[in-house]
Design an enzyme around this catalytic site. Sequence first.
Site, PDB file in Angstrom:
ATOM      1  N   HIS A 179      -1.915  10.579  -4.176  1.00  0.00           N
ATOM      2  CA  HIS A 179      -2.799  10.289  -5.317  1.00  0.00           C
ATOM      3  C   HIS A 179      -4.212  10.840  -5.084  1.00  0.00           C
ATOM      4  O   HIS A 179      -5.203  10.254  -5.517  1.00  0.00           O
ATOM      5  CB  HIS A 179      -2.853   8.788  -5.608  1.00  0.00           C
ATOM      6  CG  HIS A 179      -1.544   8.201  -6.006  1.00  0.00           C
ATOM      7  ND1 HIS A 179      -1.063   8.261  -7.304  1.00  0.00           N
ATOM      8  CD2 HIS A 179      -0.589   7.559  -5.277  1.00  0.00           C
ATOM      9  CE1 HIS A 179       0.124   7.674  -7.349  1.00  0.00           C
ATOM     10  NE2 HIS A 179       0.436   7.246  -6.144  1.00  0.00           N
ATOM     11  N   ASN A 229       2.401   3.187 -11.838  1.00  0.00           N
ATOM     12  CA  ASN A 229       2.732   4.590 -12.074  1.00  0.00           C
ATOM     13  C   ASN A 229       3.114   4.778 -13.530  1.00  0.00           C
ATOM     14  O   ASN A 229       3.246   3.807 -14.287  1.00  0.00           O
ATOM     15  CB  ASN A 229       3.893   5.035 -11.174  1.00  0.00           C
ATOM     16  CG  ASN A 229       3.506   5.141  -9.710  1.00  0.00           C
ATOM     17  OD1 ASN A 229       2.360   5.418  -9.369  1.00  0.00           O
ATOM     18  ND2 ASN A 229       4.463   4.906  -8.825  1.00  0.00           N
ATOM     19  N   HIS A 235      -5.869  -1.965  -4.463  1.00  0.00           N
ATOM     20  CA  HIS A 235      -5.045  -2.656  -3.467  1.00  0.00           C
ATOM     21  C   HIS A 235      -4.116  -3.618  -4.205  1.00  0.00           C
ATOM     22  O   HIS A 235      -4.579  -4.463  -4.977  1.00  0.00           O
ATOM     23  CB  HIS A 235      -5.950  -3.414  -2.496  1.00  0.00           C
ATOM     24  CG  HIS A 235      -5.239  -4.081  -1.356  1.00  0.00           C
ATOM     25  ND1 HIS A 235      -3.945  -3.766  -0.989  1.00  0.00           N
ATOM     26  CD2 HIS A 235      -5.640  -5.057  -0.504  1.00  0.00           C
ATOM     27  CE1 HIS A 235      -3.590  -4.511   0.041  1.00  0.00           C
ATOM     28  NE2 HIS A 235      -4.597  -5.304   0.349  1.00  0.00           N
ATOM     29  N   TYR A 281      -2.202  -0.501   1.661  1.00  0.00           N
ATOM     30  CA  TYR A 281      -3.364  -0.081   0.877  1.00  0.00           C
ATOM     31  C   TYR A 281      -4.666  -0.432   1.579  1.00  0.00           C
ATOM     32  O   TYR A 281      -5.592   0.380   1.653  1.00  0.00           O
ATOM     33  CB  TYR A 281      -3.318  -0.708  -0.521  1.00  0.00           C
ATOM     34  CG  TYR A 281      -2.456   0.068  -1.490  1.00  0.00           C
ATOM     35  CD1 TYR A 281      -2.990   0.647  -2.625  1.00  0.00           C
ATOM     36  CD2 TYR A 281      -1.090   0.236  -1.258  1.00  0.00           C
ATOM     37  CE1 TYR A 281      -2.210   1.369  -3.513  1.00  0.00           C
ATOM     38  CE2 TYR A 281      -0.301   0.952  -2.132  1.00  0.00           C
ATOM     39  CZ  TYR A 281      -0.859   1.516  -3.254  1.00  0.00           C
ATOM     40  OH  TYR A 281      -0.074   2.240  -4.119  1.00  0.00           O
TER      41      TYR A 281
END
Length: 696
Positions: free
Chosen positions: A70, A143, A334, A357
């Site tokens: 990402h 997503n 996160h 994360y």
Amino acid sequence: MTDPKRTQRDAFRAHDPASGPLTTDQGVVVDHTDDSLRVGERGPTLLEDFHFREKLTHFDHERIPERVVHARGAGAYGYFQPYESCADFTQAAFLQDPDVKTPVFVRFSTVQGPRGSADTVRDIRGFATKFYTSQGNYDLVGNNVPVFFIQDGIKFPDFVHALKPEPHNEIPTGASAHDTLWDFVSLQPETLHAIMWLMSDRAIPRSYRMMQGFGVHTFRFVDANGKGTFAKLHWKPKLGVHSLVWDEAQECQGRDPDFNRRDLWQAIEAGAFPEWELGVQLVPEEDEFAFDFDLLDATKLIPEELVPVRPIGRMVLDRNPENFFAETEQVAFHTANVVPGIDFTNDPLLQARNFSYLDTQLLRLGGPNFSQLPVNQPLAPVRTNHRDGPHQGVVHSGATSYTPNSLGGGCPAVAGGNADAYRHHAERVDGEKIRRRSASFQDHYSQAALFWNSMSDWEKQHIVEAFRFELGKVEAMSVRARTVEVLASVDGTLAREVAEGIGVPVPSQGTDRYKGSSPALSLESLRGPGSLSTRRIALLVADGLETEHLAPIREALTSQGAIVEAIAPHDGKITGLDGSGYVVDRALPTVASVLYDAVLLPDGPPGDSPLLTEEAAVRFVRDAYRHGKPIGALGSAVALLDRLGISIDKGQGVAADHGVVTDPTARPSSGGEEFAEKFTEAVAAHRHWNRPALLR
């Protein structure tokens, strides 16, 4: 209404100096910054030049490590507003009052490529939303597809290592068409459902504003009484769900590698604020095992025919960031950033993300104080005993940084019975310590087949073509063949058509036992209301064309939110048929059909249109036709369609056939109302498939 997040951020804004001399970071005035301090005009540079060293050191450290995945993204601020109280299934404060707007920051991204890769690569897109709620920050890190490639987070390093460029030559950038990815896929059948989405047009969205978002995992909502409800979260774009086709997506990478990023920025700057509806699929805890798949399996979705999506609110993005690095690049999401009323499930992929994360942000942002960065700061009060560490931005006073204490008055104190305190959902956990996946996670084919069965004929064709392209880039024939064998377990026809295109044997045993479908998965059902808002229409013009009748047609389109740009072989003005000048917005050499949603061809003098002699214009129209885009042609411009062999019913008056709208008898006196109406309908439909092939 004042945006509280914007007000908070204003305290950190640094304006470019309007007056006063240049200084160092220490405030020392600098009299010269073009030449380093040296011995003589051609001598060595002196180490004592502190301004030179400070300037270079700061420049050398301007970048932080990019995200492993990402890395390439675009972001925007906005707000979220619930439709009504959701107290029947969650106590989350931001989901209670329809009069309260919660500030948000959203970051869209691609997965595989680095920051310098293109927007329109075939890839999954990230859709991460940070809610600055009154109870603290909540991050919905999702997503644009509802499922993931793996079931357990321990496989994430394997998957990403396979997806990333080949280690020996760092090729390809921002693409999945290479050996290691497909080697992994062919040996790990749990990837197949997500791979079907990746090979579909969902992996090449027309715009972030026309893209769905999903929370992927099954989460748990908790009400004020502690009752839990399983939940899947969905973002649905107001403009409908629309995609590119692969051929134009590839050309966009060269014509405008910032295609999606630019589109988002320009829409917000123009006041065409993107909007999504948040919906939830709710499953009572007692129905956890009511499906023929496991709710905790991130490679599965809940078909909407089984559990409808309940709309609960809307999100509007209405403000672009002021500094890409400070905001879009430094924002830290996160999955474990939750608020009271939202909790986790035992999904093994989600459990891994809840660790990973935070671990990633510690490295990327240089330490544990990244939450102090303006874009990451919550609006809720922060009271902790955390101290020191890299990039500490606060000067703490007081003697106590521990709990319990008496010297600091016992502060900060634990919440005790405070209703706003976060309480983890009470769930009985019992079992042996084992490394073994549940048998309920073992079905890897039925939902991949469900997706395939749900596609329209043109969507299926695009999926087959995508597999042929991707596997055609794989050098190892054994990997090609093994992948096709795996596809045969999804659908025999799919496997056969892919095999025939990549030079491997057709599997002898292909399944057709999966009959289910879900219409909600097809782009055919997700087109939305047919809005013209922000549709980009290319008006191809040239010297000698009729310009008088363009005004009413252009007004009809722009009044509905379309963006119409006049494109000519040259910049400046063209000379119309009546001798008047007509302002050009873009020159043909700087644009292409792939950057627009439709094309409009005006009338010209009797005989052939001047556009016929412009090869770039001919190519522009040809590509628009091949990509299913609406085309409008007036008067002599209809001859251009004939030259291309576009064999549709063009008629003698206004005719519309497969998104091609024509009027060979058009004249300024006719007003063009009927043509404008038909062309508007064609543009609102976005794409027109199953057109006759070009004859030449």
